[in-house]
Each structure stands twice: as C-alpha cells, then as structure tokens.
Enzyme design. Structure first.
Site, mmCIF file in Angstrom:
data_model
loop_
_atom_site.group_PDB
_atom_site.id
_atom_site.type_symbol
_atom_site.label_atom_id
_atom_site.label_comp_id
_atom_site.label_asym_id
_atom_site.label_seq_id
_atom_site.Cartn_x
_atom_site.Cartn_y
_atom_site.Cartn_z
ATOM 1 N N HIS A 105 -7.430 -6.099 0.486
ATOM 2 C CA HIS A 105 -6.324 -5.149 0.416
ATOM 3 C C HIS A 105 -5.199 -5.526 1.376
ATOM 4 O O HIS A 105 -4.026 -5.408 1.038
ATOM 5 C CB HIS A 105 -6.828 -3.741 0.730
ATOM 6 C CG HIS A 105 -5.755 -2.699 0.688
ATOM 7 N ND1 HIS A 105 -5.007 -2.460 -0.441
ATOM 8 C CD2 HIS A 105 -5.294 -1.840 1.641
ATOM 9 C CE1 HIS A 105 -4.125 -1.493 -0.195
ATOM 10 N NE2 HIS A 105 -4.280 -1.109 1.061
ATOM 11 N N SER A 155 0.831 -1.203 0.000
ATOM 12 C CA SER A 155 0.000 0.000 0.000
ATOM 13 C C SER A 155 0.870 1.261 0.000
ATOM 14 O O SER A 155 1.658 1.458 -0.908
ATOM 15 C CB SER A 155 -0.970 -0.050 1.188
ATOM 16 O OG SER A 155 -2.054 0.823 1.009
#
Length: 258
Positions: A236, A85
C-alpha cells in the site's frame, strides 16, 4: 485554510502537486518530489490536521479538496495532481468537482469506494502514549510496540511526534481524525461519474488489496480514461516500497507539463 507546503524545481510548466495519505506529511513523498523537481516545479503539501498545516474538526473530503483548490489557485490555477491513499481520495474529489484545476491525475493505491477497514487503532495507540515520559523517539517506539507491532508502521507514525516541544506533542489532530474516520475510509455518495476529462493513472501495489475488482470498476466509472498500473514489488505504501519505480512512472506519465 492555507496549507503548509514546500516548492522545489524550475518554474515554467504546470506545477506537480503531491498529496500524502492519512497520518502522513508532505515529506513522505520526498523521493518522488526530488526526482520530479529535476525538470518540473513540484509542490508537496501537508493536509489539514497533518504536519505543519492548520487544524480543524472538519476533516471530510470536500473540506480537504477545498483546501487543495485554494492552494492550486495560489499556484496559478492548474496543476498535475498526485495523491496517495487518503490524499488520493481528496485528489479524486477535487478532480470530479473542479476538473478545470487538474490537467493529469495520478491516484496511488486507493479507489473511489468505501472501505470496511478502520484506522482508529492507530489513533488509540498514539493517544495512549504518555508523552510526559518521552524524551527520545526510541522511547516512544518501545512504548508503542505492544499496540503497533509492525516496526515500519511505528516509524511512520512517529514521524509525527514533535520532540522539540516540552513535553512532546503529536502534530496530528487526533480527535478530528478519530471523529472523521467513517468519512475518511468512506467515499462521498453524491459525486458525478465520468466527469473528469483528463488523463488518469491509478498506481497500485501488487502486495496491496486496496484496489481489487470493485475498486477497478469504480475507478473506470469515475475516470473513463484511467490507466491502471501495478507495481510488482510494492504494497500500500508503494512510494516507500518502490520509490524509484514510482518516481520514474510519475515522470513518464506526467511528462513536461505542457
């Protein structure tokens, strides 16, 4: 800036440097670090404004990449680099601007694009917590439930609450992260494309929308050798959703570092 980091595993080949995402810490990638450390020297790092690393109001990607570059210099000058990320964006910026420091690059569920989501609501929730009334993590969890209804996200954020301090404190530099949020969810528009010659793997979760068509195109433009791999049972936070699958994929891709 000298970043807090931990080192494990045997010396010999190039180190593997693991870089966490927004609101994270190096220990978030502990399952992957332990597996890699069976055969490789592994370094997990706290980015600036996170964990036990120093704090600074400059929190954009060139600053984060510069910190990583200095750490890589201390580690011998070259690494295999893995970032999730926000940490993945910092890793990409470093690879594109100082490619000699990186042998192989793994980007976890992020693309070199600007996103239209905003993570400031989590800063709001953490700043709204009355720390003077907190003595146990369970109290903080209950107090944050209205603002952050997802139990997993609350647990993730509350890893940053230092209960040893009196009163407790957040290890995160929340004002800096709030101020830098447009840069964090964005992407620098002056970075070269196709300039990293090494092998690249982009791991994405099948239940995540962070790497869709536009993200794929941007990854291929910046990293011509990229291989995009989708993990079917992950979102995610794929390293938490499928820790063993992520670890084994990293071991296979990164090899022995020689």
């Amino acid at each position: 800036m000298k970043l807090n980091h931990t080192v494990a595993g045997p010396e010999g080949a190039l180190p593997v440097l693991l870089v966490h995402g927004l609101y994270g810490q190096g220990r978030n990638l502990g399952a992957q670090a332990r597996r890699l450390a069976q055969t490789r020297r592994v370094v997990t790092v706290d980015l600036r404004n996170h964990g036990d690393s120093p704090q600074d109001m400059d929190a954009d990607y060139p600053a984060l990449a510069g910190d990583l570059a200095r750490l890589i210099g201390d580690l011998g000058g070259r690494v295999d680099l893995v970032g999730h990320s926000m940490g993945g964006k910092a890793a990409m910026v470093l690879a594109l601007t100082q490619p000699d420091l990186v042998r192989r690059l793994v980007i976890m569920d992020i693309a070199p694009i600007a996103y239209d989501h905003d993570q400031t609501r989590y800063v709001d929730a953490m700043e709204a917590l009355d720390l003077s009334a907190i003595t146990r993590r369970s109290q903080a969890d209950a107090a944050m439930a209205a603002d952050v209804p997802e139990p997993g996200v609350r647990a993730f954020l509350l890893q940053n609450l230092d209960l040893k301090a009196t009163p407790p404190v957040w290890k995160l530099n929340l004002p800096a992260l709030r101020a830098a949020m447009p840069q964090i969810v964005g992407w620098p528009d002056d970075l070269p494309q196709g300039s990293f010659p090494g092998k690249v793997m982009a791991l994405r979760g099948a239940r995540s929308d962070y790497v869709a068509d536009a993200g794929e195109a941007a990854l291929r433009a910046h990293f011509p050798q990229v291989r995009i791999v989708t993990l079917k049972d992950a979102g995610h936070w794929l390293h938490a959703d499928a820790p063993e699958a992520v670890a084994e994929t990293l071991v296979s891709f990164l090899g022995d570092g020689r």
